[in-house]
Every structure is written in structure tokens, then in C-alpha cells.
Design an enzyme around this catalytic site. Sequence first.
Site, mmCIF file in Angstrom:
data_model
loop_
_atom_site.group_PDB
_atom_site.id
_atom_site.type_symbol
_atom_site.label_atom_id
_atom_site.label_comp_id
_atom_site.label_asym_id
_atom_site.label_seq_id
_atom_site.Cartn_x
_atom_site.Cartn_y
_atom_site.Cartn_z
ATOM 1 N N LYS A 89 85.590 65.506 8.368
ATOM 2 C CA LYS A 89 84.916 64.251 8.722
ATOM 3 C C LYS A 89 85.914 63.359 9.427
ATOM 4 O O LYS A 89 87.122 63.441 9.173
ATOM 5 C CB LYS A 89 84.424 63.537 7.454
HETATM 6 N N1 GLU Z 1 77.092 63.824 10.318
HETATM 7 C C1 GLU Z 1 76.166 64.835 9.929
HETATM 8 C C2 GLU Z 1 76.335 65.174 8.459
HETATM 9 O O1 GLU Z 1 76.883 64.401 7.707
HETATM 10 C C3 GLU Z 1 76.201 66.055 10.841
HETATM 11 C C4 GLU Z 1 77.520 66.762 10.903
HETATM 12 C C5 GLU Z 1 77.608 67.842 11.963
HETATM 13 O O2 GLU Z 1 76.625 68.097 12.650
HETATM 14 O O3 GLU Z 1 78.688 68.427 12.085
HETATM 15 O O4 GLU Z 1 75.865 66.178 8.003
#
Ligand code: GLU
Length: 422
Positions: A110
Site C-alpha cells: 500500500k
Molecule cells: N485500493 C484497492 C483496495 O484496497 C484496490 C487495490 C488494487 O487494485 O491493487 O483493494
Amino acid sequence: MANSSDSGTDCHKASIMQFDRAADIMELDGELRQWLNTSFRELSVRIPVRMDDGNVRVFSGYRVQHSNVRGPHKGGLRYHPSVSLEDVRGLAAWMTWKCALLDLPLGGAKGGITCNPKEMSLAEQERMTREYIHGIGDLIGPTKDIPAPDINTNARIMGWIMDEYSKRQGYSPGVVTGKPLELGGSPGREDATGKGVSIIVGRWAEKENRPLHQISAAVQGFGNVGYHTALHLSRLGCRIVAVSDSTAGIINEDGLDIQAAGRHKKNSGSLSGFAGGETVDQGEVLTCKCDYLIPAALQTVIHGGNLEKLQTRVIFEAANGPVCPYTEPLLLERGITVLPDILVNGGGVSVSYFEWVQNIQHFQWKDEIIQMELQAIMHRAFDKVIALADERNISYRIAAYILAIDKVVRAGHLRGIYQSQS
Ligand code: GLU
């Protein structure tokens, strides 16, 4: 406000508490827990940005990679004033468990920048994004770590990331997902998280033997996830009785016109004053009477301070970490079911996975294929979670974690990263 037991619950603390509850049942040993519970790599970067007024502001940015045992690190990038390293650390771990549960060949990561993009021009956001990619550039790549949208980031920002990375490495659409279609984005990615939430809600209603048109739902958060969740559910016949954004809540027991609410927000910048319902305090949406409550914004919005006021039967976590881990056992005691984030909001990363595959193949799939594959992934994960929870008499969250942890542990053993004694 949260009561004292909730205060200071960041995403990292929450992810550890949830992990430990599952690890206790799995009887995981201490070494294995340490390996699974710590980040692989954490990077903090300083991001100096020339603002439109000529001054330079320095922002703090982070990229945390939790695990790449099952595939490259994968996870979104969040722009928000509340972003902290602790939150990003927990959010990265949740991505590992989410990808494992959904059986996507990806790990977890993240990123985030502590900033308020709502007070920044587009040009400032672009300079900040490019500087951030300059800072984390060595860590990311189509086989290393693949960012995506999260809170307050979107396809345009993902396009800048692709461009900035490609300038150094050559054309690399697979370095980031959630891009505009013109730059190698995937059909269905924009609304994928909301679509996935609606698939899980539909499957649950089916399990309850209740047609969706008999169900009322409240959706907290009206960004990409909240809006598309509400829209898809209302198209399936569900009565959306309340929605909220960061400024206001709108309630209408007869059901809201979600597209009209979306237009109002687009034109005026906020849900406040939408004529299709009564404008209330945004917090009231969480405690209004509804069959299903769908928090779709930030973490820890359901806590000791509003637990007693909740008037719902089932909570679907469309956001990451909306239920405080201290409060969850009390919710379950009150008979409120919680469907966990790593299952409910997995549609986003599932279509991100399809986008990445299409980028690697340089071949675009049809929307029908994407919708079919998305539904299959969500149904498979849902059915496994329900079956395990029923069989072992454990919560859906613990069941989801057990399934996910087991996948990562097996992969770790097979790769020889973590050798089992037996
Ligand atoms: N931000 C989204 C999540 O928390 C998508 C993450 C992604 O597609 O890599 O799942």
C-alpha cells in the site's frame, strides 16, 4: 467519538488483532507469526512540491510492501490528510490477505501521501505524484510492485504514474492498474470495487433467501466505491435509504435516486442539499434503520461510540477496516453479522489483476469476460468463507483470514522462504 478502548486503533494495530485471532485458532507458532505479521519493506519519502503560488511544500509519502510470496506486491495509493505509516502498514497487510483469499497470484502493498488533494490544483497533484514516483521508483515495476487507485486517487493519477515510470524504464503499462482505458486500463476497472460489493451483497441476500428488492441498505461514503456500490445495488432492486459523503448524509426511506445524487455531488461538490432526500448529519447514515449497512469510506468508523445506536442486521465492509477490532466481538454478540473487507471489497483488486494480465499479454479482454471472471472470483471466495465459518463455528472474518493465511504459509514453505520443521 470512539470510546477509550478504540482510541489509537490504527490500521496496523487492527490488522494485527485480526490476524492474531485467526492465528490463535490455527495454532501458528511464534516465528511464523512474526514472519507473516511484519512488513517485507517500508519506505518513507520526502516529496517537495512547487505549489502554484511559487512556494515549495514538502509532503510525506510511504510505500509499504507486506508480502510478495504469492506474486508481486499489489495495492493502492491513498491521498488523505490522515495517512500515516502505521495505517499504510496495516493496509498493506490487508492486501496480502485479500489477494490470497481471492486466489489472485499477487502479494500485498500500500502507498500513501499525507495531503489534502481537495485543496490542491490538478497541476500540484501531478507534480506531487511524479515526485512520489521518483522517490519510490526503484521499488515498483510490473514484476515487483504494482500500485492502483485508493481513496482520492483515480485513473488520471494512475496515468501519470505509468508515464513517469515509463520515461525511465520504457513503455510499461503493467507497472500500475486502474489506468485510463486509452493507456492500457481495463474495461470494468472504474466501478469494479462497487460491482464486487454488490455481488457479495447479492450472494448474501440469496443465502438469507431474501430478494434484493425487499432489502434496504445505507451506504456511508460516496467516492468511487460508495457511489458504484449504491448504483449497482439500486439497479439490482435494492432500496438505498441513505448515503453520505464527508460533508453530509441524505436519507429517504422510500429509496434514493443514486444517479441523481451523483449528479448533484458532481455539480455542487457535495451531497448536502440534494433534493431527493432529507439532508442530515453524515454520522446519522451509520446509525439509520436499514437491513444492510455498507461503510465505504475510511477505517474505524464503527466503534464503541456508535455501537449501541446501530440499527442494522448485517455490515458489509466495502472500505478497508471500517469496523474497529475491539468493537467487532460486541457487534457479533448483538447479533449483527460482519462480512469482512478482504472479501467484500475484493472486486477492485480482482479487476486490477485482469488489467495487469492484459498489459502483460498486450491484449484487451471484452467487458463480458471481465464481468464473468469477476463474479466467479467473488462467488468462489464468498462460498469458501461461509462454508468454513459454518463448519468451524467462527466469524466470517476469522474464516477469511484462516483461508488467506493458509495460502501464504503454503506458498512460503514451497518457496523455501519459511521452512517448516516437519
Ligand atoms: N485500493 C484497492 C483496495 O484496497 C484496490 C487495490 C488494487 O487494485 O491493487 O483493494
